[in-house]
Design a protein around this motif. Structure first.
Motif, PDB file in Angstrom:
ATOM      1  N   SER A  40      11.439  -9.200  -4.811  1.00  0.00           N
ATOM      2  CA  SER A  40      11.824  -9.754  -5.692  1.00  0.00           C
ATOM      3  C   SER A  40      13.340  -9.243  -5.950  1.00  0.00           C
TER       4      SER A  40
ATOM      5  N   GLU B 161      14.309 -13.486 -12.619  1.00  0.00           N
ATOM      6  CA  GLU B 161      13.801 -12.625 -11.320  1.00  0.00           C
ATOM      7  C   GLU B 161      13.415 -13.915 -10.581  1.00  0.00           C
TER       8      GLU B 161
ATOM      9  N   LYS C 155      11.446 -14.646  -6.653  1.00  0.00           N
ATOM     10  CA  LYS C 155      10.426 -13.590  -5.884  1.00  0.00           C
ATOM     11  C   LYS C 155      10.314 -14.337  -4.445  1.00  0.00           C
TER      12      LYS C 155
END
Length: 486
Positions: free
Chosen positions: A51, A44, A46
Protein backbone atom coordinates in the motif's frame (compact mmCIF):
# COMPACT_ATOMS: atom_id res chain seq x y z
CA UNK A 1 -32.55 30.23 16.12
CA UNK A 2 -31.45 27.82 13.38
CA UNK A 3 -27.79 27.19 12.74
CA UNK A 4 -26.10 28.81 9.77
CA UNK A 5 -25.50 26.27 7.03
CA UNK A 6 -22.01 26.21 5.54
CA UNK A 7 -21.28 24.16 2.43
CA UNK A 8 -17.70 23.06 1.83
CA UNK A 9 -16.68 21.93 -1.64
CA UNK A 10 -13.91 19.36 -1.40
CA UNK A 11 -12.78 17.06 1.43
CA UNK A 12 -9.07 17.72 1.14
CA UNK A 13 -7.14 18.75 4.26
CA UNK A 14 -8.22 22.37 3.81
CA UNK A 15 -11.89 21.48 3.59
CA UNK A 16 -11.68 18.97 6.46
CA UNK A 17 -9.99 21.44 8.79
CA UNK A 18 -12.55 24.14 7.92
CA UNK A 19 -15.37 21.68 8.58
CA UNK A 20 -14.01 20.71 12.00
CA UNK A 21 -13.55 24.33 13.09
CA UNK A 22 -16.98 25.47 11.93
CA UNK A 23 -18.98 22.49 13.19
CA UNK A 24 -17.32 22.76 16.60
CA UNK A 25 -18.30 26.44 16.77
CA UNK A 26 -22.01 25.86 16.25
CA UNK A 27 -22.44 25.92 12.47
CA UNK A 28 -24.02 23.11 10.49
CA UNK A 29 -21.56 21.96 7.83
CA UNK A 30 -22.15 19.89 4.73
CA UNK A 31 -19.09 18.73 2.77
CA UNK A 32 -19.41 17.68 -0.87
CA UNK A 33 -16.60 15.62 -2.41
CA UNK A 34 -16.51 14.33 -5.99
CA UNK A 35 -14.19 11.43 -5.12
CA UNK A 36 -15.19 8.42 -3.02
CA UNK A 37 -12.75 9.16 -0.21
CA UNK A 38 -11.40 12.15 1.72
CA UNK A 39 -7.95 13.69 1.42
CA UNK A 40 -7.73 14.75 -2.21
CA UNK A 41 -4.20 13.88 -3.36
CA UNK A 42 -3.56 12.42 0.10
CA UNK A 43 -5.09 8.97 -0.30
CA UNK A 44 -4.08 5.31 -0.24
CA UNK A 45 -3.34 3.16 -3.28
CA UNK A 46 -3.09 -0.64 -2.98
CA UNK A 47 -1.17 -2.90 -5.36
CA UNK A 48 -1.01 -6.55 -4.39
CA UNK A 49 0.26 -6.80 -0.82
CA UNK A 50 1.70 -3.27 -0.88
CA UNK A 51 0.00 0.00 0.00
CA UNK A 52 1.17 3.52 -0.84
CA UNK A 53 0.47 7.10 0.11
CA UNK A 54 -0.28 9.05 -3.02
CA UNK A 55 0.28 12.65 -2.11
CA UNK A 56 2.43 14.01 0.72
CA UNK A 57 5.08 11.53 1.77
CA UNK A 58 7.13 13.90 3.91
CA UNK A 59 5.18 15.12 6.93
CA UNK A 60 6.34 18.12 8.96
CA UNK A 61 4.62 20.25 11.61
CA UNK A 62 2.42 17.45 13.05
CA UNK A 63 1.16 19.93 15.66
CA UNK A 64 -0.78 21.71 12.89
CA UNK A 65 -2.99 18.65 12.35
CA UNK A 66 -3.22 17.92 16.07
CA UNK A 67 -4.20 21.51 16.93
CA UNK A 68 -7.22 21.37 14.60
CA UNK A 69 -8.68 18.55 16.67
CA UNK A 70 -7.60 20.00 20.01
CA UNK A 71 -9.34 23.24 19.12
CA UNK A 72 -12.56 21.26 18.63
CA UNK A 73 -12.23 19.60 22.05
CA UNK A 74 -11.03 16.27 20.64
CA UNK A 75 -8.00 14.14 21.50
CA UNK A 76 -5.94 13.89 18.28
CA UNK A 77 -4.24 10.68 19.45
CA UNK A 78 -7.61 8.93 19.04
CA UNK A 79 -7.58 9.81 15.33
CA UNK A 80 -3.92 9.63 14.20
CA UNK A 81 -0.44 9.34 15.68
CA UNK A 82 3.06 10.07 14.38
CA UNK A 83 6.54 8.57 14.48
CA UNK A 84 9.52 10.88 14.23
CA UNK A 85 12.18 9.76 11.73
CA UNK A 86 15.73 10.49 12.92
CA UNK A 87 17.99 10.14 9.85
CA UNK A 88 15.07 10.65 7.57
CA UNK A 89 16.44 11.41 4.07
CA UNK A 90 19.49 10.08 2.28
CA UNK A 91 20.91 12.27 -0.50
CA UNK A 92 22.90 10.33 -3.13
CA UNK A 93 25.03 11.85 -5.89
CA UNK A 94 26.41 10.65 -9.25
CA UNK A 95 29.99 10.54 -7.92
CA UNK A 96 29.03 7.81 -5.45
CA UNK A 97 28.96 10.02 -2.35
CA UNK A 98 25.96 10.48 -0.10
CA UNK A 99 24.90 12.00 3.19
CA UNK A 100 21.75 11.91 5.29
CA UNK A 101 19.58 14.62 6.77
CA UNK A 102 18.96 14.35 10.51
CA UNK A 103 17.08 16.45 13.04
CA UNK A 104 19.95 15.84 15.49
CA UNK A 105 22.46 18.70 15.31
CA UNK A 106 25.57 16.61 16.07
CA UNK A 107 24.57 13.84 13.66
CA UNK A 108 23.90 16.39 10.96
CA UNK A 109 27.32 17.99 11.39
CA UNK A 110 28.97 14.56 11.21
CA UNK A 111 27.13 13.85 7.95
CA UNK A 112 28.18 17.18 6.42
CA UNK A 113 31.77 16.76 7.62
CA UNK A 114 32.20 13.76 5.28
CA UNK A 115 31.70 16.01 2.26
CA UNK A 116 32.90 19.40 3.49
CA UNK A 117 34.24 20.16 7.00
CA UNK A 118 33.53 23.85 6.43
CA UNK A 119 29.85 23.09 5.86
CA UNK A 120 29.72 21.27 9.19
CA UNK A 121 31.19 24.33 10.91
CA UNK A 122 28.69 26.69 9.28
CA UNK A 123 25.67 24.47 9.83
CA UNK A 124 24.62 25.96 13.22
CA UNK A 125 24.63 29.45 11.67
CA UNK A 126 22.54 28.17 8.77
CA UNK A 127 20.00 26.58 11.09
CA UNK A 128 19.75 29.75 13.17
CA UNK A 129 19.05 31.86 10.06
CA UNK A 130 16.51 29.32 8.76
CA UNK A 131 14.79 29.48 12.14
CA UNK A 132 14.65 33.29 11.92
CA UNK A 133 12.92 33.03 8.54
CA UNK A 134 10.47 30.49 9.91
CA UNK A 135 9.57 32.64 12.93
CA UNK A 136 8.97 35.64 10.67
CA UNK A 137 6.63 33.62 8.47
CA UNK A 138 4.86 32.01 11.41
CA UNK A 139 4.27 35.31 13.22
CA UNK A 140 3.33 37.49 10.25
CA UNK A 141 2.26 35.37 7.29
CA UNK A 142 1.09 31.80 7.90
CA UNK A 143 -1.66 32.70 10.35
CA UNK A 144 -3.20 35.55 8.38
CA UNK A 145 -5.94 35.52 5.79
CA UNK A 146 -6.28 37.94 2.92
CA UNK A 147 -9.65 39.00 1.56
CA UNK A 148 -8.37 42.04 -0.34
CA UNK A 149 -5.29 44.08 -1.16
CA UNK A 150 -5.82 46.39 1.82
CA UNK A 151 -5.00 43.48 4.12
CA UNK A 152 -1.37 43.87 3.06
CA UNK A 153 -1.21 47.43 4.40
CA UNK A 154 0.29 46.63 7.78
CA UNK A 155 3.59 48.05 8.99
CA UNK A 156 4.40 44.85 10.88
CA UNK A 157 3.69 42.70 7.84
CA UNK A 158 5.68 44.98 5.53
CA UNK A 159 8.65 44.95 7.89
CA UNK A 160 8.48 41.15 8.19
CA UNK A 161 8.32 40.70 4.43
CA UNK A 162 11.32 42.97 3.96
CA UNK A 163 13.28 40.95 6.52
CA UNK A 164 12.40 37.60 4.92
CA UNK A 165 14.84 37.96 2.00
CA UNK A 166 12.21 38.27 -0.72
CA UNK A 167 14.75 39.34 -3.36
CA UNK A 168 17.52 36.82 -2.70
CA UNK A 169 17.00 33.38 -4.25
CA UNK A 170 17.07 30.17 -2.25
CA UNK A 171 20.24 29.06 -4.04
CA UNK A 172 21.98 32.35 -3.24
CA UNK A 173 20.95 31.97 0.40
CA UNK A 174 22.41 28.47 0.58
CA UNK A 175 25.63 29.61 -1.10
CA UNK A 176 26.32 31.70 2.01
CA UNK A 177 26.68 28.53 4.06
CA UNK A 178 27.53 25.68 1.68
CA UNK A 179 30.21 25.89 -1.00
CA UNK A 180 29.98 22.20 -1.93
CA UNK A 181 27.59 21.81 -4.88
CA UNK A 182 26.31 18.43 -3.66
CA UNK A 183 25.30 19.80 -0.28
CA UNK A 184 23.72 22.84 -1.89
CA UNK A 185 21.73 20.62 -4.26
CA UNK A 186 20.29 18.72 -1.30
CA UNK A 187 19.24 21.89 0.52
CA UNK A 188 17.97 23.49 -2.70
CA UNK A 189 15.57 20.61 -3.16
CA UNK A 190 13.35 22.28 -0.53
CA UNK A 191 12.14 24.52 -3.35
CA UNK A 192 10.31 21.53 -4.84
CA UNK A 193 8.21 21.31 -1.65
CA UNK A 194 6.47 24.43 -2.91
CA UNK A 195 6.66 23.38 -6.55
CA UNK A 196 9.34 25.87 -7.52
CA UNK A 197 12.95 26.30 -8.61
CA UNK A 198 15.65 27.20 -6.04
CA UNK A 199 17.26 29.41 -8.68
CA UNK A 200 14.14 31.58 -8.89
CA UNK A 201 12.07 31.28 -5.70
CA UNK A 202 12.79 33.62 -2.76
CA UNK A 203 15.18 32.67 0.02
CA UNK A 204 12.18 33.05 2.34
CA UNK A 205 11.33 29.40 1.71
CA UNK A 206 14.65 28.24 3.11
CA UNK A 207 12.62 28.13 6.30
CA UNK A 208 11.58 24.61 5.19
CA UNK A 209 15.06 23.48 6.21
CA UNK A 210 14.33 24.53 9.77
CA UNK A 211 11.10 22.53 9.81
CA UNK A 212 12.82 19.34 8.65
CA UNK A 213 16.15 19.67 10.40
CA UNK A 214 15.13 21.15 13.74
CA UNK A 215 11.47 20.29 14.24
CA UNK A 216 11.79 17.00 12.36
CA UNK A 217 10.24 14.76 9.70
CA UNK A 218 7.41 12.42 10.68
CA UNK A 219 5.50 9.41 9.44
CA UNK A 220 1.83 8.93 10.26
CA UNK A 221 1.47 5.48 11.78
CA UNK A 222 -0.35 3.22 9.33
CA UNK A 223 0.21 5.65 6.45
CA UNK A 224 0.08 9.39 5.96
CA UNK A 225 -3.39 9.07 4.47
CA UNK A 226 -4.51 8.32 8.06
CA UNK A 227 -4.42 12.10 8.64
CA UNK A 228 -7.23 12.56 6.12
CA UNK A 229 -9.18 9.57 7.44
CA UNK A 230 -8.76 10.76 11.02
CA UNK A 231 -9.86 14.30 10.24
CA UNK A 232 -12.89 13.01 8.33
CA UNK A 233 -13.85 10.78 11.27
CA UNK A 234 -13.38 13.68 13.69
CA UNK A 235 -15.59 15.91 11.53
CA UNK A 236 -18.27 13.19 11.37
CA UNK A 237 -18.11 12.73 15.15
CA UNK A 238 -18.83 16.46 15.50
CA UNK A 239 -21.84 16.21 13.17
CA UNK A 240 -20.51 17.26 9.73
CA UNK A 241 -22.57 15.74 6.90
CA UNK A 242 -20.50 14.27 4.07
CA UNK A 243 -21.60 13.39 0.54
CA UNK A 244 -18.89 11.46 -1.33
CA UNK A 245 -19.01 10.70 -5.03
CA UNK A 246 -21.01 13.89 -5.50
CA UNK A 247 -19.57 16.60 -7.68
CA UNK A 248 -20.70 20.22 -7.49
CA UNK A 249 -21.90 21.41 -10.89
CA UNK A 250 -22.47 25.11 -10.28
CA UNK A 251 -22.97 27.85 -7.70
CA UNK A 252 -26.11 29.95 -7.99
CA UNK A 253 -25.22 33.60 -7.38
CA UNK A 254 -27.91 36.12 -6.42
CA UNK A 255 -27.07 39.72 -5.44
CA UNK A 256 -23.35 38.96 -5.01
CA UNK A 257 -24.05 35.98 -2.74
CA UNK A 258 -23.97 32.25 -3.22
CA UNK A 259 -27.56 31.27 -2.60
CA UNK A 260 -27.58 27.61 -3.64
CA UNK A 261 -25.02 24.91 -4.38
CA UNK A 262 -26.01 22.46 -7.12
CA UNK A 263 -24.91 18.89 -7.73
CA UNK A 264 -26.45 16.35 -10.09
CA UNK A 265 -28.28 14.84 -7.10
CA UNK A 266 -29.41 17.83 -5.04
CA UNK A 267 -29.55 21.55 -4.42
CA UNK A 268 -28.28 22.87 -1.08
CA UNK A 269 -29.06 26.30 0.33
CA UNK A 270 -25.95 27.90 1.79
CA UNK A 271 -25.35 30.82 4.12
CA UNK A 272 -21.70 30.67 3.05
CA UNK A 273 -19.47 28.42 0.94
CA UNK A 274 -15.83 27.39 1.26
CA UNK A 275 -14.24 26.10 -1.93
CA UNK A 276 -11.43 23.67 -1.16
CA UNK A 277 -10.97 22.62 -4.79
CA UNK A 278 -8.27 24.18 -6.96
CA UNK A 279 -9.29 27.84 -7.11
CA UNK A 280 -7.77 28.37 -10.56
CA UNK A 281 -9.90 25.67 -12.19
CA UNK A 282 -12.97 25.39 -9.98
CA UNK A 283 -13.88 29.04 -9.45
CA UNK A 284 -14.18 29.52 -13.24
CA UNK A 285 -15.90 26.14 -13.64
CA UNK A 286 -18.59 26.74 -11.00
CA UNK A 287 -19.27 30.49 -11.28
CA UNK A 288 -20.13 32.21 -14.57
CA UNK A 289 -17.59 34.83 -15.62
CA UNK A 290 -20.03 37.75 -15.40
CA UNK A 291 -20.44 37.05 -11.65
CA UNK A 292 -16.68 37.28 -10.97
CA UNK A 293 -15.34 40.31 -12.88
CA UNK A 294 -12.32 40.54 -10.56
CA UNK A 295 -11.25 37.01 -11.48
CA UNK A 296 -11.75 36.56 -15.20
CA UNK A 297 -10.93 33.39 -17.14
CA UNK A 298 -7.93 35.22 -18.58
CA UNK A 299 -6.63 36.05 -15.12
CA UNK A 300 -7.09 32.48 -13.91
CA UNK A 301 -5.12 31.17 -16.89
CA UNK A 302 -2.31 33.70 -16.42
CA UNK A 303 -0.81 32.23 -13.25
CA UNK A 304 2.36 30.15 -13.42
CA UNK A 305 1.66 26.63 -12.15
CA UNK A 306 3.97 24.83 -9.80
CA UNK A 307 5.80 21.75 -10.98
CA UNK A 308 3.84 18.59 -11.54
CA UNK A 309 5.12 15.06 -11.07
CA UNK A 310 5.43 11.71 -12.74
CA UNK A 311 4.93 8.95 -10.20
CA UNK A 312 5.56 5.20 -10.37
CA UNK A 313 4.17 3.02 -7.57
CA UNK A 314 6.03 -0.30 -7.47
CA UNK A 315 5.19 -3.32 -5.33
CA UNK A 316 8.38 -5.37 -5.29
CA UNK A 317 9.36 -8.92 -4.38
CA UNK A 318 12.52 -7.83 -2.58
CA UNK A 319 13.73 -5.10 -0.25
CA UNK A 320 16.19 -2.52 -1.54
CA UNK A 321 18.98 -0.68 0.35
CA UNK A 322 17.06 2.60 0.67
CA UNK A 323 16.15 4.97 3.45
CA UNK A 324 12.52 5.90 4.17
CA UNK A 325 13.20 8.96 1.99
CA UNK A 326 15.96 8.65 -0.60
CA UNK A 327 16.96 11.13 -3.30
CA UNK A 328 19.21 10.37 -6.29
CA UNK A 329 20.34 13.72 -7.61
CA UNK A 330 20.93 14.96 -11.12
CA UNK A 331 24.50 15.77 -12.07
CA UNK A 332 23.31 19.25 -13.07
CA UNK A 333 20.31 20.40 -10.96
CA UNK A 334 20.29 23.92 -12.40
CA UNK A 335 19.94 22.53 -15.93
CA UNK A 336 17.15 20.20 -14.76
CA UNK A 337 15.10 23.07 -13.29
CA UNK A 338 15.67 25.14 -16.42
CA UNK A 339 14.43 22.30 -18.60
CA UNK A 340 11.30 21.82 -16.43
CA UNK A 341 10.26 25.47 -16.11
CA UNK A 342 11.59 27.09 -19.27
CA UNK A 343 11.72 24.26 -21.81
CA UNK A 344 8.60 22.51 -20.38
CA UNK A 345 10.43 19.17 -20.60
CA UNK A 346 11.59 16.45 -18.22
CA UNK A 347 15.23 16.81 -17.25
CA UNK A 348 17.79 14.92 -19.34
CA UNK A 349 19.21 13.61 -16.07
CA UNK A 350 16.26 13.79 -13.67
CA UNK A 351 16.55 13.80 -9.90
CA UNK A 352 14.68 10.76 -8.60
CA UNK A 353 12.93 10.70 -5.23
CA UNK A 354 11.98 7.39 -3.60
CA UNK A 355 9.79 6.94 -0.57
CA UNK A 356 9.83 3.45 0.88
CA UNK A 357 7.59 3.71 3.92
CA UNK A 358 7.83 -0.06 4.40
CA UNK A 359 11.30 0.71 5.74
CA UNK A 360 9.58 2.22 8.80
CA UNK A 361 6.23 0.40 8.69
CA UNK A 362 6.59 -3.21 7.54
CA UNK A 363 2.81 -3.63 7.34
CA UNK A 364 2.82 -1.48 4.18
CA UNK A 365 4.44 -4.29 2.16
CA UNK A 366 4.61 -7.91 3.30
CA UNK A 367 6.47 -9.33 0.27
CA UNK A 368 9.13 -6.73 -0.42
CA UNK A 369 8.97 -2.94 -0.65
CA UNK A 370 6.37 -0.31 -1.49
CA UNK A 371 8.49 1.98 -3.65
CA UNK A 372 6.96 5.37 -4.40
CA UNK A 373 9.05 6.92 -7.19
CA UNK A 374 8.63 10.58 -8.11
CA UNK A 375 10.30 12.70 -10.77
CA UNK A 376 9.66 16.42 -11.07
CA UNK A 377 7.69 17.10 -14.23
CA UNK A 378 6.64 20.18 -16.17
CA UNK A 379 3.06 21.31 -15.79
CA UNK A 380 0.72 20.26 -18.60
CA UNK A 381 1.19 22.47 -21.66
CA UNK A 382 0.97 22.35 -25.44
CA UNK A 383 4.53 20.99 -25.49
CA UNK A 384 4.66 17.22 -25.23
CA UNK A 385 7.31 15.69 -23.03
CA UNK A 386 7.84 11.93 -22.84
CA UNK A 387 8.27 10.46 -19.35
CA UNK A 388 11.80 8.94 -19.44
CA UNK A 389 11.00 5.84 -17.41
CA UNK A 390 13.68 3.60 -18.94
CA UNK A 391 16.33 6.25 -18.29
CA UNK A 392 15.18 6.41 -14.67
CA UNK A 393 15.30 2.63 -14.27
CA UNK A 394 18.85 2.59 -15.63
CA UNK A 395 19.86 5.33 -13.21
CA UNK A 396 18.47 3.47 -10.21
CA UNK A 397 20.07 0.19 -11.34
CA UNK A 398 23.47 1.86 -10.99
CA UNK A 399 22.66 2.27 -7.29
CA UNK A 400 21.62 -1.37 -6.90
CA UNK A 401 17.88 -0.74 -7.20
CA UNK A 402 16.59 -2.95 -9.99
CA UNK A 403 12.92 -2.05 -10.21
CA UNK A 404 12.58 -3.35 -13.75
CA UNK A 405 13.11 -6.98 -12.71
CA UNK A 406 11.74 -6.95 -9.15
CA UNK A 407 8.41 -5.16 -9.59
CA UNK A 408 5.40 -7.45 -9.27
CA UNK A 409 2.76 -4.76 -9.80
CA UNK A 410 3.06 -1.10 -10.70
CA UNK A 411 1.04 1.97 -11.53
CA UNK A 412 2.17 5.09 -13.40
CA UNK A 413 0.59 8.49 -12.70
CA UNK A 414 1.47 11.36 -15.06
CA UNK A 415 0.68 15.11 -14.87
CA UNK A 416 -2.35 14.67 -17.14
CA UNK A 417 -3.83 12.20 -14.65
CA UNK A 418 -3.27 14.63 -11.77
CA UNK A 419 -4.95 17.35 -13.82
CA UNK A 420 -7.97 15.20 -14.66
CA UNK A 421 -8.43 13.38 -11.34
CA UNK A 422 -8.00 16.35 -9.00
CA UNK A 423 -8.89 19.22 -11.32
CA UNK A 424 -5.42 20.54 -10.56
CA UNK A 425 -4.43 23.62 -12.57
CA UNK A 426 -2.35 22.18 -15.45
CA UNK A 427 -1.54 19.19 -13.26
CA UNK A 428 0.32 21.31 -10.71
CA UNK A 429 0.98 19.65 -7.36
CA UNK A 430 1.13 22.85 -5.31
CA UNK A 431 -1.12 25.30 -7.11
CA UNK A 432 1.08 28.25 -8.04
CA UNK A 433 4.85 28.25 -8.28
CA UNK A 434 6.76 30.65 -6.07
CA UNK A 435 9.23 31.52 -8.83
CA UNK A 436 7.84 35.06 -9.02
CA UNK A 437 7.57 37.40 -6.03
CA UNK A 438 3.95 38.11 -7.00
CA UNK A 439 2.94 34.45 -6.70
CA UNK A 440 4.87 34.16 -3.46
CA UNK A 441 3.41 37.05 -1.52
CA UNK A 442 0.27 37.98 -3.49
CA UNK A 443 -1.48 34.66 -3.92
CA UNK A 444 -5.23 34.61 -4.65
CA UNK A 445 -7.15 35.84 -1.63
CA UNK A 446 -9.08 33.66 0.82
CA UNK A 447 -12.33 35.39 -0.11
CA UNK A 448 -13.92 36.15 -3.46
CA UNK A 449 -13.79 39.85 -4.31
CA UNK A 450 -17.17 39.86 -6.03
CA UNK A 451 -19.12 37.32 -3.95
CA UNK A 452 -19.42 38.19 -0.29
CA UNK A 453 -20.07 34.71 1.14
CA UNK A 454 -17.63 32.66 -0.97
CA UNK A 455 -14.28 31.71 0.57
CA UNK A 456 -11.24 29.74 -0.60
CA UNK A 457 -8.98 27.27 1.21
CA UNK A 458 -6.24 25.06 -0.18
CA UNK A 459 -2.89 25.10 -1.93
CA UNK A 460 -3.84 27.61 -4.64
CA UNK A 461 -4.64 30.34 -2.13
CA UNK A 462 -2.89 31.77 0.93
CA UNK A 463 -0.62 30.62 2.56
CA UNK A 464 0.27 28.05 -0.13
CA UNK A 465 0.89 24.38 -0.87
CA UNK A 466 1.99 21.53 1.35
CA UNK A 467 -0.08 19.60 3.90
CA UNK A 468 0.49 21.86 6.94
CA UNK A 469 -0.05 25.05 4.94
CA UNK A 470 -3.25 23.72 3.36
CA UNK A 471 -4.52 22.75 6.82
CA UNK A 472 -3.67 26.19 8.22
CA UNK A 473 -5.47 27.68 5.24
CA UNK A 474 -8.61 25.75 6.14
CA UNK A 475 -8.51 26.85 9.78
CA UNK A 476 -7.87 30.53 9.07
CA UNK A 477 -10.45 30.66 6.29
CA UNK A 478 -13.06 29.21 8.66
CA UNK A 479 -12.14 31.88 11.21
CA UNK A 480 -12.44 34.60 8.57
CA UNK A 481 -15.88 33.31 7.60
CA UNK A 482 -17.03 33.29 11.23
CA UNK A 483 -15.80 36.81 11.77
CA UNK A 484 -17.53 38.17 8.67
CA UNK A 485 -20.74 36.12 8.65
CA UNK A 486 -21.47 36.59 12.33
Amino acid sequence: MSKQHIVIIGAGLGGLSSAIVLQSRGYQVTCLEKNDEPGGKLHEVKLGSASFDFGPNTITMPHVFQDVLKGAGLNPDEYFTFTKLQKHTTNAFPDGTSFSFSSNMEEMQEELFQLDPGAADRYPAYLKEAERLYKLAENHFFNRTFSGFRDYFSFGLARALAASKPVQTMDAFHQRFFSDERIRAAFNRYATYIGSSPFDCPATFSLIGYLELADGVYYTNGGNYKIALGMKRAASDLGVAFHFGEEVTNLEIVNRNVQNVHTKKRMLQADAVIMNGDLLTQFPALVSEDKRPSFSDKKAASFEPSISAAVVLSATDTAFPTNHHHVFFSGDPEKEFRQIFQDKQYGDDPTVYLCTSSRTDHSRSSDGDNVFLLVNAPAVSSKKSEFPIERIYRKLSAYGIDLRHHTTEHQVILPEHIQDSFYAFRGALYGLSANSRKNTFLRPYNQAADISNLYFAGGSTHPGGGSPMVTISGVRTAELLMKQQR
